[in-house]
Design an enzyme around this catalytic site. Sequence first.
Site, mmCIF file in Angstrom:
data_model
loop_
_atom_site.group_PDB
_atom_site.id
_atom_site.type_symbol
_atom_site.label_atom_id
_atom_site.label_comp_id
_atom_site.label_asym_id
_atom_site.label_seq_id
_atom_site.Cartn_x
_atom_site.Cartn_y
_atom_site.Cartn_z
ATOM 1 N N LYS A 61 -7.046 -7.582 6.795
ATOM 2 C CA LYS A 61 -7.984 -7.672 5.673
ATOM 3 C C LYS A 61 -7.848 -6.448 4.772
ATOM 4 N N ARG A 62 -6.733 -5.697 4.899
ATOM 5 C CA ARG A 62 -6.489 -4.512 4.078
ATOM 6 C C ARG A 62 -7.559 -3.428 4.278
ATOM 7 N N LEU A 63 -8.133 -3.363 5.470
ATOM 8 C CA LEU A 63 -9.087 -2.294 5.783
ATOM 9 C C LEU A 63 -8.371 -0.967 6.025
ATOM 10 N N ALA A 64 -7.185 -0.997 6.621
ATOM 11 C CA ALA A 64 -6.473 0.242 6.944
ATOM 12 C C ALA A 64 -6.223 1.098 5.692
ATOM 13 N N LEU B 180 -1.052 13.524 19.926
ATOM 14 C CA LEU B 180 -1.662 12.887 21.108
ATOM 15 C C LEU B 180 -1.804 11.376 20.946
ATOM 16 N N PHE C 89 0.845 -1.217 0.000
ATOM 17 C CA PHE C 89 0.000 0.000 0.000
ATOM 18 C C PHE C 89 0.867 1.249 0.000
ATOM 19 N N CYS D 287 -7.707 2.696 13.864
ATOM 20 C CA CYS D 287 -7.966 1.474 14.635
ATOM 21 C C CYS D 287 -8.892 0.543 13.862
ATOM 22 N N VAL D 288 -8.511 -0.725 13.752
ATOM 23 C CA VAL D 288 -9.377 -1.759 13.170
ATOM 24 C C VAL D 288 -9.581 -2.811 14.248
HETATM 25 C C1 NHW Z 1 -3.558 14.816 2.766
HETATM 26 C C2 NHW Z 1 -4.231 13.976 3.958
HETATM 27 C C3 NHW Z 1 -3.639 12.573 4.125
HETATM 28 C C4 NHW Z 1 -4.301 11.828 5.323
HETATM 29 C C5 NHW Z 1 -3.696 10.388 5.467
HETATM 30 C C6 NHW Z 1 -2.191 10.448 5.889
HETATM 31 C C7 NHW Z 1 -1.628 9.050 6.160
HETATM 32 C C8 NHW Z 1 -2.143 8.526 7.534
HETATM 33 C C9 NHW Z 1 -1.659 7.079 7.806
HETATM 34 C C10 NHW Z 1 -2.261 6.515 9.104
HETATM 35 C C11 NHW Z 1 -1.610 7.114 10.327
HETATM 36 C C12 NHW Z 1 -2.217 6.545 11.621
HETATM 37 C C13 NHW Z 1 -1.546 7.207 12.835
HETATM 38 C C14 NHW Z 1 -2.129 6.716 14.144
HETATM 39 O O1 NHW Z 1 -3.315 6.438 14.245
HETATM 40 C C15 NHW Z 1 -1.180 6.522 15.325
HETATM 41 S S1 NHW Z 1 -0.314 4.903 15.119
HETATM 42 C C16 NHW Z 1 -1.493 3.816 15.877
HETATM 43 C C17 NHW Z 1 -2.151 2.912 14.848
HETATM 44 N N1 NHW Z 1 -3.143 2.073 15.476
HETATM 45 C C18 NHW Z 1 -2.831 0.955 16.163
HETATM 46 O O2 NHW Z 1 -1.687 0.545 16.248
HETATM 47 C C19 NHW Z 1 -4.000 0.253 16.843
HETATM 48 C C20 NHW Z 1 -3.876 -1.262 16.795
HETATM 49 N N2 NHW Z 1 -3.703 -1.730 15.446
HETATM 50 C C21 NHW Z 1 -4.743 -1.685 14.533
HETATM 51 O O3 NHW Z 1 -5.849 -1.244 14.803
HETATM 52 C C22 NHW Z 1 -4.432 -2.196 13.131
HETATM 53 O O4 NHW Z 1 -3.322 -3.058 13.197
HETATM 54 C C23 NHW Z 1 -4.135 -1.052 12.130
HETATM 55 C C24 NHW Z 1 -5.409 -0.256 11.915
HETATM 56 C C25 NHW Z 1 -3.013 -0.158 12.650
HETATM 57 C C26 NHW Z 1 -3.697 -1.673 10.788
HETATM 58 O O5 NHW Z 1 -4.716 -2.546 10.335
HETATM 59 P P1 NHW Z 1 -4.348 -4.093 10.016
HETATM 60 O O6 NHW Z 1 -5.627 -4.852 9.963
HETATM 61 O O7 NHW Z 1 -3.285 -4.523 10.953
HETATM 62 O O8 NHW Z 1 -3.656 -4.042 8.554
HETATM 63 P P2 NHW Z 1 -4.414 -3.969 7.153
HETATM 64 O O9 NHW Z 1 -5.733 -3.320 7.275
HETATM 65 O O10 NHW Z 1 -4.402 -5.336 6.543
HETATM 66 O O11 NHW Z 1 -3.456 -2.999 6.322
HETATM 67 C C27 NHW Z 1 -2.064 -3.284 6.234
HETATM 68 C C28 NHW Z 1 -1.388 -2.025 5.770
HETATM 69 O O12 NHW Z 1 -1.539 -1.004 6.788
HETATM 70 C C29 NHW Z 1 -0.224 -0.494 7.096
HETATM 71 N N3 NHW Z 1 -0.185 -0.047 8.486
HETATM 72 C C30 NHW Z 1 -0.103 -0.810 9.594
HETATM 73 N N4 NHW Z 1 -0.075 -0.050 10.695
HETATM 74 C C31 NHW Z 1 -0.121 1.252 10.264
HETATM 75 C C32 NHW Z 1 -0.098 2.526 10.942
HETATM 76 N N5 NHW Z 1 0.003 2.609 12.284
HETATM 77 N N6 NHW Z 1 -0.137 3.647 10.175
HETATM 78 C C33 NHW Z 1 -0.190 3.570 8.828
HETATM 79 N N7 NHW Z 1 -0.220 2.393 8.127
HETATM 80 C C34 NHW Z 1 -0.188 1.256 8.852
HETATM 81 C C35 NHW Z 1 0.706 -1.671 6.852
HETATM 82 O O13 NHW Z 1 2.036 -1.186 6.675
HETATM 83 C C36 NHW Z 1 0.108 -2.240 5.573
HETATM 84 O O14 NHW Z 1 0.508 -1.472 4.461
HETATM 85 P P3 NHW Z 1 1.687 -2.037 3.502
HETATM 86 O O15 NHW Z 1 1.096 -3.153 2.744
HETATM 87 O O16 NHW Z 1 2.111 -0.841 2.642
HETATM 88 O O17 NHW Z 1 2.800 -2.437 4.450
HETATM 89 C C1 NZE Z 2 1.391 9.335 19.823
HETATM 90 N N1 NZE Z 2 0.083 8.739 19.439
HETATM 91 C C2 NZE Z 2 -0.086 8.672 17.958
HETATM 92 C C3 NZE Z 2 -0.227 7.473 20.137
HETATM 93 C C4 NZE Z 2 0.652 6.333 19.752
HETATM 94 N N2 NZE Z 2 0.425 5.517 18.716
HETATM 95 N N3 NZE Z 2 1.413 4.560 18.671
HETATM 96 C C5 NZE Z 2 2.288 4.769 19.705
HETATM 97 C C6 NZE Z 2 3.459 4.118 20.115
HETATM 98 C C7 NZE Z 2 4.151 4.612 21.222
HETATM 99 C C8 NZE Z 2 3.684 5.766 21.901
HETATM 100 C C9 NZE Z 2 4.418 6.336 23.044
HETATM 101 C C10 NZE Z 2 4.752 7.698 23.025
HETATM 102 C C11 NZE Z 2 5.438 8.255 24.086
HETATM 103 C C12 NZE Z 2 5.785 7.443 25.173
HETATM 104 F F1 NZE Z 2 6.483 7.951 26.191
HETATM 105 C C13 NZE Z 2 5.441 6.058 25.218
HETATM 106 C C14 NZE Z 2 4.759 5.528 24.129
HETATM 107 O O1 NZE Z 2 4.402 4.207 24.047
HETATM 108 C C15 NZE Z 2 4.847 3.362 25.114
HETATM 109 C C16 NZE Z 2 4.580 1.928 24.661
HETATM 110 N N4 NZE Z 2 3.150 1.700 24.673
HETATM 111 C C17 NZE Z 2 2.397 1.690 23.578
HETATM 112 C C18 NZE Z 2 1.116 1.413 24.044
HETATM 113 N N5 NZE Z 2 1.159 1.286 25.399
HETATM 114 C C19 NZE Z 2 2.427 1.493 25.779
HETATM 115 C C20 NZE Z 2 2.523 6.404 21.506
HETATM 116 C C21 NZE Z 2 1.837 5.900 20.410
#
Ligand code: NHW
Ligand code: NZE
Length: 393
Positions: free
Chosen positions: A153-156, A393, A8, A145-146
């Site tokens: 399932k490529r929802l992200a 945040l 992606f 979040c998914v």
């Molecule tokens: C001009 C405006 C532009 C606006 C948009 C800007 C961009 C904003 C981008 C978003 C910024 C969010 C910032 C933010 O919220 C802060 S980071 C926190 C993200 N959320 C979590 O970690 C929660 C727990 N995990 C999940 O819910 C799922 O695992 C998620 C939903 C993360 C992925 O769902 P999944 O069911 O596990 O995976 P598939 O649906 O099958 O999709 C797989 C594809 O998703 C790529 N992936 C995985 N994690 C990612 C992540 N954290 N950012 C971006 N992409 C991420 C992955 O590399 C792969 O792509 P690839 O094939 O290229 O490798």
């Molecule tokens: C920033 N905001 C986008 C949320 C967010 N997303 N993904 C993350 C991964 C690390 C941190 C983070 C940022 C600052 C910090 F002092 C500790 C952290 O994580 C500790 C490890 N951890 C993760 C979950 N529970 C504990 C935030 C985030």
Amino acid sequence: ERKKTYAFWETQPVAQFNDSVSTSGSAEDGPIDAPKTVADVRQEPYNLPESFVWSTCDVNDTKTVEEVYQLLTMNYVEDDEAMFRFNYSQEFLQWALQPPGYQANWVLGVRVSSSGKLVAFITGVPATVRVRGKEVSMVEINFLCVHKKLRAKRLAPVLIKEITRRVNLRGIWQAAYTAGVVLPKPVATAQYWHRSLNPKKLISVGFSRLAPRMTLARTLKLYKLPDQPQTPGLRPLTAQDVPQVTQLLSQYLSTYELAPIFTEEEVLHYLMPVEGVIDTHVVEDADGKLTDMLSFYTLPSTIIGNPTYKTLKAAFMYYTVAKATPLQQLMTDALILAAKKGHDVFNALDIFENDKILKDLKFGIGDGRLRYYLYNWRVAQELKASQIGLVLL
Ligand SMILES: CCCCCCCCCCCCCC(=O)CSCCNC(=O)CCNC(=O)[C@H](O)C(C)(C)COP(=O)(O)OP(=O)(O)OC[C@H]1O[C@@H](n2cnc3c(N)ncnc32)[C@H](O)[C@@H]1OP(=O)(O)O
Ligand SMILES: CN(C)Cc1n[nH]c2ccc(-c3ccc(F)cc3OCCn3ccnc3)cc12
């Protein structure tokens, strides 16, 4: 770890790992995509898989913010050992998602058509960000979040493309976001650190371990803090302080390569204290001038599967300006205030000038990193953590 291919992300206007380094070295910072207008933007929403529908979420609606809370508290970010999961409160979500200029249709959910169950989420809020001297109108993307049952399932990518479309329809072409995972392509990488405030609880829940040759009594003594802050003139921020604080903060943030540009309305929104969400204090000198400020936000984590303790109460360093007061003293007061409010740990990134004081303030290094990303904006040179003045945040 870093994946080899990003099916992606290789289709997106982001810097790629195999991008040829600009030999001329003169490559200017700027958009990656060819300029587009709102008229070029796809009018219809992206298709979701059968039985799912898009659903904008009004976090002012009690029922909706509860549904968002439930999705995140069970399915949002966990640490690498799956011991803790972020537990953003409903009040926190209402604060984080409704800054000045927020767009309701950028608080985007996916529901199961039949049951209406919220199963996925992504958000954008407007922000003006200065990147290496250039002011860019952006959105900050967060809360992707998914539901655990719908992973891989490529929802992200669909969520990301749809929020991109909605943001483009408002004439915004850039975004900033942070993540713990490695994606194409970090503009900076920050290390997170933790300062124990309640070592007894942190050890009993497995967040920290007793150091070798250290007793619990000795450990408590090591992390003990005064009951009251030490800086004369330290007091909570009030609305009347906003013009001065905007000045103080803006001047300080202008010294960083990646930092927000805050209006007074944004300073009022993001820094006005909200009980259990955001805490901001200022230092007022004898002439009534504000010389320093400190702020931290409250983001608890669920302790997964622990019978005794349900929640880890963490404070996260937010925006801090130490001008007349040494940073170490100001940060010590932040620790004292957070401890006084029942926080178990104080978290900080090694951004700003933090790397100078983390060790002296008895922070321990965390087990992971937070990567900073820009969407559709190339920077000729990756930034050091100490050049980052932006907190998401
Ligand atoms: C001009 C405006 C532009 C606006 C948009 C800007 C961009 C904003 C981008 C978003 C910024 C969010 C910032 C933010 O919220 C802060 S980071 C926190 C993200 N959320 C979590 O970690 C929660 C727990 N995990 C999940 O819910 C799922 O695992 C998620 C939903 C993360 C992925 O769902 P999944 O069911 O596990 O995976 P598939 O649906 O099958 O999709 C797989 C594809 O998703 C790529 N992936 C995985 N994690 C990612 C992540 N954290 N950012 C971006 N992409 C991420 C992955 O590399 C792969 O792509 P690839 O094939 O290229 O490798
Ligand atoms: C920033 N905001 C986008 C949320 C967010 N997303 N993904 C993350 C991964 C690390 C941190 C983070 C940022 C600052 C910090 F002092 C500790 C952290 O994580 C500790 C490890 N951890 C993760 C979950 N529970 C504990 C935030 C985030």
